[in-house]
Design an enzyme around this catalytic site. Structure first.
Site, short mmCIF file in Angstrom:
data_model
loop_
_atom_site.label_atom_id
_atom_site.label_comp_id
_atom_site.label_asym_id
_atom_site.label_seq_id
_atom_site.Cartn_x
_atom_site.Cartn_y
_atom_site.Cartn_z
N ASP A 773 0.87 -1.16 0.00
CA ASP A 773 0.00 0.00 0.00
C ASP A 773 0.92 1.22 0.00
OD1 ASP A 773 -2.30 1.58 0.22
OD2 ASP A 773 -2.15 1.60 2.40
N ASP A 1169 -1.44 -1.12 5.97
CA ASP A 1169 -1.67 -0.58 7.31
C ASP A 1169 -2.80 -1.30 8.04
OD1 ASP A 1169 -3.90 0.32 6.02
OD2 ASP A 1169 -3.37 2.44 6.10
N ASP A 1173 -6.77 -2.65 3.64
CA ASP A 1173 -6.06 -3.73 2.97
C ASP A 1173 -6.36 -5.09 3.57
OD1 ASP A 1173 -4.67 -1.69 1.53
OD2 ASP A 1173 -3.38 -1.42 3.26
#
Length: 1454
Positions: A773, A1169, A1173
């Site tokens: 990410d 994080d 996700d």
């Protein structure tokens, strides 16, 4: 972190085609064409408090809310199949933005395919079986739609996204009957807003009677009255139809009947006889049980299971028990390890409805046998399972009821069983088991009845239907754990070995192994108890809650809550929500990090009737829409602050899901029952053990023949031959698989990296591609405001961007917001007001909390934000409204206010000027699908209402008046995003009506239309310090890196280049062409659009580009991988192999990307994080969540190191652990081979090793060496070549076989030599008590060195583990072992130790020969097997992506 320019609501579009879906009724038949219901229509009294909305509403993505697989069910015809409906117009081509990413089964689809591994059931059985799911009207291969209908309605209008359930067309009418529930309206009553507040206040009064709707459905005795009166002659059929209530029935009679139900069950024991399955047809005469098996899809876990009904067979049970007794329990053990055979031995298949127990097998071949429970219920089906048949026409109006009818039969007996903490309930209507995890009472859509609470009668029913509100994991007792351990095949083999050695009079050795086994079992017992206790403590929660029942407030334990209970959340003693609930009044700020791993506070607002309608619909789809999530309280989340609405005495919530049906319950289930890891090393290891077992059987056979030739007695022959098996397959072999992993886990823990799935450690050593990410992972969480770009009018009645302003005080350098002298001043003032008010912040304990982006933006202004502002009267909110009769409660409302900060020395605004006080009247929460947030504000002294919006630039430009957008809009946006900055656009307008009523009633669609563009806010997102170095390390290790973000594609490319994730000079972006063009997508170079890729081969056109990469956006990704795509597999593979950046990706698109990469045989890692996700983290082979939590349910690994450097540590430890497991496994194999050769040679002479010789080898040499071999730490550098995980391959087996031959030669030679010596002593044939012989002694001495030196050969250091000399423990152990082995050679045979070891004397020359010989053995073992490995290197990789890349490379060379 949630971003304004991120998509957050796509579905995990997976379907499965291996098992065809059974025909079921269409969900589309329930849809209506009702008109659009706006986001803000419908006001509940609690909404008069200042609303807070923002990006944090989307903090729990669909991947968490629906756990793993967020499916929003819609018929394939709901949106149509053509490109003309609900499409996104881009470049003249219509692209379906809301079609499922992967949906219908068809040939060539790239969607995930299921490879079931059923053993008990066969494919035909499950194909033909009736199917069900935790979602209504779905199966494992149902077509999915990416977003709930509620969100589609907001995005695409009412015609396309009309309500699918007929409940939205119901009209209001409440029940007044005390005898039976007659049905009530589901749409808002005219005066509902006024009534609800009165109801809520009345709940706190000392009411002496229950609400008018206390009786929700026909109440009857729990046990059928006919059964109680005349069980012999009763007509059971009467229980299958509604029993008409007596005319003189009343609430008192009902309560008395219900309270005595359990007592009646105890008193009338004869009634329990009728609970037996043989009476099923009598109680369900209209619904005979015929189905014997069924298929069930647990959508939350993406798991298909088969269910079969069984009953005990007396004859089979007698036969089974007889065999168990006759074989002294061995047959029982065998059946315990082969449950499918045990089922056949004990039971007979029968209809599901008549089953005494059921066999449940999941697609991984795991079998469970569950007992079926029967209990008296005697209520309609719709009270326990979802059933749309209870909708009826009453006076021309659709209402619903809970009366028994033909389509909603009465359920005299509740038949159920539990599997994985999910309750399965038998439905006689469909003759299969179903679940009620997502059951919703249509009564919830009438807030009047909701506020009245539950009667005791219904509460008792729901305890039976839904169980208690507790997440209590079944912790095994000490005895149960011991039995499980002792009866495990490994320990049974240990017991067999100990008994065998004892019979062979190896008492010392057997005793030591017994002690070690007991210690191992005790260690396992302690660790298991500790793990289960920790998990149970984490999952279990109960507290005291105040609940409104029967018109009174009572205090109960939280485990007594049932769906529909109204309880107080403003109680200071309540710190955690005890169940999944809906907020009815007040507002809350909560911490949902337990679910997401992210600690950004989330604000919850009170629900209105529209929210409740949508909630009922969402429950049938198992996906909580963002519209409902702003009022949804998740079980286990922490209450930061609870605010009571003005004029009310408490904040209230209603429990909607309890126990394991809650979000927390499902997450706990996913931890207790993780999916098996299909890692090749583990599967190969058991194959290898199987091969060794076959070798042992061959050894047994040949030893037997040899013993027959030698004329040994039968007892000795049997014991010696069986002993061969314990040698070839050493009992400690399976344990060696976990040694390296255990040490790796401890080292990771010391570095702040925690793992909840130990098997993933070895998998991390094989990672081929790492996905990251961006925000919060590659870059810092906190964004710094670089400056603002204001839109300024020009002389030609057009607009352009001004200069970048870095100082907020230069935006509007006046003393009052009312001081505007020019159009430019007005626009500057409006822009300042937009960044002052358009945010989602809240004050908790004097501290501003909210989305980091909003916080940085407001911090940039230097102003102050206050709630419950009391310092100055907020004029005109109360005056001249003439709305008192409609909104009498508004007189107490005080909006949140922003005003100048008097403590700021740079502040120029007059602190007490009333023009400088801005009240935030209303907020429209951030929706990921809309990618924007809006507010309505009002200056204190002006009768003007402003609307401001901020969000993604490409979205804001669509809702603005085109004449207000600067001509260089795209150029300016491109410049900043291409430079890596985060850009947020702002817009605003003055509302056409200046009244409070209009501001509260106006729809979001009206607010967010025809706005004036105001300018850009430019954020600087800095890379984390560890990012460039970590990416460089991965690149040097030939591990591909991919960025997967919701941010703007140009920003992502810029960050990729800055971080060196993108090392190619040329980056190509996709553009959609017109629908009539031959090729749908054109790929153009980001800096030079004239450079393109070939439309078919995706290779650069021309010779000027040799090195390139690609960037894919979320909308293109959906087009590429939709089931109706026009692209070949080769084209899609090229995209996946060349793309380095995936931007504008929703959480579910990230999940889908991971799965698409896995189909190319990538071992995929994902680092994020933990918030947006979650789906990708769970889907990846190795998921690493950056979180403060010590153990997050979001991913197998949780790192408290908040940068991606933890990825390197995980991979290093994974490689070291894998190599260690490999080395230990090979060592134990060669140890077995060495001992097998020694014993085979001695057996050929009728001899054996001595008791203490075995003890010395196994306990003093082997076990310490195996442990210290695993102590090696990982090598400091990640190299390009990944370690092998393939045990069963020629590259491994051939060198291992050569090592076996070398060992054989180096034992046979000294054995033959010693026979030529004068001092040679022959062995005594069959003499177990006297094994002293020269054969025994020379082989014992030689093999001792082979055990030690083989460990040195197999102790691989670089490139995966530190050099051997760095492993101090191993070096010391090897030296001690060598010294001890040399010392043993010089022990006099006549000494006490010599006799203990049963040694014979050998000459000094022979001892020197042994030293030289074993040294030569070491070098042969070190060089020869390694030299043949290159000849067995695989010519073609087993990895699909490698073969594709190699083929392309060959084509290029040609």
């Amino acid at each position: 972190m949630v971003s304004y320019d991120s998509d957050h609501n796509s579905t995990d579009s997976r379907h499965y085609g291996s098992l065809p879906r059974h025909d079921r009724r269409s969900f589309s038949s329930n849809r209506t064409s009702s008109s659009s219901v706006t986001l803000t229509s419908g006001l509940a009294p609690e909404n008069n408090a200042e609303p807070y909305a923002g990006a944090t509403f989307e903090a729990i993505p669909s991947g968490i809310v629906s756990f793993h697989h967020p499916h929003s069910l819609q018929s394939s015809s709901f949106l149509g199949t053509s490109f003309n409906s609900n499409s996104l117009e881009t470049g003249g081509r219509n692209i379906p933005v809301n079609e499922p990413l992967i949906g219908r089964s068809r040939a060539g689809s790239r969607s995930s395919s299921r490879n079931p591994n059923f053993r008990f059931f066969n494919a035909d059985e499950l194909n033909d079986a009736e199917g069900a799911s935790t979602l209504e009207n779905t199966d494992f291969n149902t077509e999915w739609d990416p977003m709930p209908a509620n969100e589609q309605q907001r995005l695409f209008g009412s015609e396309t996204a009309s309500r699918r359930s007929s409940i939205h067309s119901f009209s209001p009418r409440s029940s007044q009957s005390h005898e039976s529930y007659q049905g009530h309206p589901l749409t808002k009553a005219d005066a509902l807003e006024q009534q609800q507040r009165d109801i809520a206040d009345a709940m706190y009064a000392a009411s002496t009677h229950s609400s008018s709707s206390s009786s929700r459905y026909t109440i009857r005795n729990r046990i059928p009255i006919e059964l109680d009166e005349n069980p012999e002659d009763m007509d059971i059929r009467s229980t299958s139809v509604p029993l008409a209530p007596s005319d003189d029935s009343n609430d008192e009679d009902i309560e008395s009947t219900m309270s005595n139900t359990h007592e009646d069950n105890r008193k009338n024991t004869h009634q329990d006889e009728f609970l037996r399955p043989i009476f099923h047809d009598k109680f369900f005469p209209d619904h005979p049980a015929n189905e014997e098996i069924q298929r069930f899809y647990i959508s939350e876990e993406d798991l298909v299971i088969g269910i079969a009904g069984y009953k005990y067979s007396p004859v089979k049970m007698v036969f089974y028990r007889t065999l168990c007794i006759l074989t002294c329990g061995l047959f029982y053990l065998l059946m315990l390890w082969m449950p499918s055979k045990r089922v056949a031995m004990c039971g007979t298949r029968c209809p599901l409805g008549k089953a005494e127990w059921v066999v449940v097998e999941n697609e991984f071949g795991e079998i469970a046998i569950e007992q079926v429970r029967r209990e008296w219920y005697n209520r309609p089906l719709s009270t326990v399972l979802h059933n749309e048949a209870n909708i009826m026409k009453t006076n021309g109006t659709d209402t619903y009821h809970h009366h028994a009818s033909e389509k909603n039969p009465n359920i005299p007996i509740l038949v159920s069983f539990h599997y994985r903490y999910i309750k399965f309930i038998y439905s006689p209507l469909e003759d299969i088991y179903k679940t009620n995890n997502n059951w919703a009472d249509l009564d919830w859509t009438d807030l009047k009845n909701v506020y009245s609470g539950l009667p005791t009668t219904i509460q008792e029913d729901r305890v039976l239907a839904f169980d208690k509100n507790q997440i209590n994991l079944k912790t095994k007792t000490t005895v149960e754990i011991l039995c499980d351990e002792v009866l495990h095949p490994f320990y049974i083999f240990q017991i067999f070995s100990i008994i065998l050695w004892s019979l062979d009079e190896y008492y010392y050795y057997a005793t030591c192994i017994f002690i070690i086994s007991v210690m191992s079992i005790m260690d396992t017992l302690i660790q298991t108890k500790k793990t289960t206790r920790n998990l149970a403590e984490m999952s279990q929660f109960n507290c005291e809650v105040r609940v409104f029942r029967e018109g009174f407030w009572i205090t109960i334990n939280s485990n007594e809550l049932v769906p529909g209970d109204v309880y107080e959340v403003s109680d200071p003693q309540l710190t955690v929500f005890p169940a999944d609930s809906v907020l009815l009044s007040g507002d809350c700020i909560v911490n949902e990090s337990m679910l997401t791993g992210e600690s950004v506070p989330v604000t919850k607002l009170a629900a209105n009737e529209e929210t409740m309608h949508q909630l009922v619909q969402d429950f049938q789809e198992a996906q909580i829409s963002s519209f409902v999530s702003k009022s949804f309280l998740y079980n286990g989340t922490i209450i930061i602050r609870c605010k009571i609405s003005k004029g009310q005495s408490a904040a209230l919530a209603m429990a909607v899901r309890t126990g394991f049906s809650t979000t927390k319950g499902s997450l706990i289930r996913s931890m207790v029952f993780p999916k098996p890891v299909g890692f090749k090393f583990y599967s190969d290891s058991f194959k290898y053990i199987g091969v060794m077992t076959l070798i042992a059987m061959l050894g047994f056979f040949f030893s037997w023949l040899q013993f027959v030739k030698l004329g040994l007695d039968r007892r000795t022959m049997i014991l010696r031959a069986l002993d061969i098996i314990t040698i070839v397959v050493p009992p400690a072999l399976p344990a060696t698989l976990t040694i390296g992993t255990s040490f790796a886990l401890n080292r990771l823990k010391k570095k702040g990296i925690f793992c909840i799935s130990p098997t993933r450690v070895n998998v991390s050593g094989k990672v081929d591609i790492m996905c990251f990410d961006k925000t919060g992972t590659l870059t810092e969480d906190d964004l710094d405001v670089l400056g603002v770009q204001l839109c300024e009018p020009t002389s030609r009645n057009s607009f352009t961007f001004g200069k970048l302003i870095n100082d907020v005080h230069a935006i509007f350098p006046k003393f009052s917001l009312n001081d505007c002298n020019s159009p430019q001043d007005v626009r500057h003032r409006n822009f300042l007001m937009s960044i002052l008010t358009c945010h989602s912040l809240r004050v908790v304990d004097g501290e501003l909390l909210g989305d980091p982006l909003d916080f940085k933006m407001f911090q940039f202004t230097g102003w102050s934000y206050e709630e419950d502002f009391q310092n100055q009267q907020f004029h005109s909110v109360y005056e001249n409204r003439h709305e008192d009769s409609v909104f009498p409660e508004n007189t107490d409302i005080i909006p949140a206010v922003v005003h100048p900060n008097g403590d700021d020395p740079n502040n120029k605004f007059i602190e007490n000027d009333p023009h400088n006080f801005l009240g935030i009247i209303r907020s429209f929460e951030f929706l990921s699908e809309l990618r924007r947030l809006s507010v309505i504000i009002k200056p204190s002294t002006e009768n003007i209402y402003y609307a401001f919006t901020k969000g993604a630039p490409e979205v804001i430009s669509e809702i603005c008046n085109k004449s207000t957008i600067p001509g260089n809009y795209e150029e300016m946006l491109y410049e900043y995003t291409h430079s890596g900055y985060r850009v947020i656009a702002c817009a605003g307008k003055i509302l056409p009506k200046h009244t409070w009523l209009y501001a509260k009633k106006v729809s979001r669609e009206d607010v967010e239309s025809n706005m004036e563009f105001l300018g850009f806010i430019i954020f600087e997102n800095k890379l984390k310090d560890a990012t460039p170095a970590t990416l460089a390390t991965l690149d040097n290790a030939n591990i591909r890196q991919v960025m997967c973000t919701g941010d703007n594609v140009l920003t992502a490319i810029s960050v990729g280049k800055e971080s060196q994730l993108i090392r190619s000079k040329n980056v190509f972006l996709p553009y959609l062409n017109d629908i009539n063009d031959q090729h749908l997508i054109t790929w153009r170079e980001v800096d030079d659009p004239n450079i393109t890729l070939d439309d078919v081969t995706l290779r650069p056109i021309g010779s000027q580009v040799s090195d390139f990469t690609m960037a894919v956006t979320g909308d293109i990704f959906r087009v590429l991988f939709s089931v109706e795509n026009e692209f070949s597999d080769e084209y899609l593979n090229n995209v996946l192999l060349n793309a380095s950046v995936y931007a504008r990706m929703s959480p579910d698109e990230k999940h889908e990307l991971v799965e698409q990469l896995q189909k190319l045989d990538y071992t995929v890692g994902f680092c994020g994080d933990g918030a947006n996700d979650c789906g990708a983290l769970k889907a990846a082979d190795v998921g690493i969540s950056l979180s403060e939590a010590e153990a997050s349910v979001a991913a197998p690994f949780t790192s408290q190191i908040f940068d991606i450097s933890c990825v390197i540590d995980v991979m290093k430890e994974g490689r070291a652990s894998l190599v260690t497991s490999f080395a230990c496994f090979q060592y134990m194999s060669l140890y077995s081979a060495i001992q097998f050769i020694t014993i085979s040679i001695l057996y050929s002479r009728g001899s054996n090793l001595g008791d203490f010789q075995f003890l010395y080898i196994d306990l003093f040499l082997i076990i310490p060496i195996a442990i210290f071999m695993s102590w090696s730490k990982p090598y400091e550098t990640l190299v390009k070549k990944r370690p092998s995980a393939n045990l069963v391959s020629l590259k491994i087996l051939v060198p291992l076989f050569i090592s076996f031959i070398i060992t054989f030669i180096f034992q046979v030679v000294p054995w033959k030599v010693v026979q030529t010596k004068q001092w040679y002593i022959k062995p005594v044939v069959g003499g177990d008590d006297a094994v002293q012989s020269s054969d025994n002694t020379i082989l014992f001495f030689t093999s001792n060195f082979q055990y030690i030196l083989t460990a040195v050969v197999l102790s691989v250091g670089p490139p995966y583990r530190e050099p051997m000399d760095q492993n101090k423990g191993f070096i010391v152990d090897i030296l001690i072992s060598l010294l001890a082995s040399v010392s043993v050679m010089y022990i006099p045979s006549t000494s006490w130790l010599g006799e203990l070891f049963q040694l014979t004397e050998i000459s000094a020359g022979m001892k020197y020969f042994v030293f030289i010989w074993v040294t030569l053995n070491y070098f042969c073992q070190l060089k020869i097997p390694a030299s043949v490995k290159p000849y067995f290197k695989k010519r073609r990789s087993s990895k699909k992506y490698k073969n594709i890349m190699n083929d392309k490379h060959l084509e290029t060379e040609i």
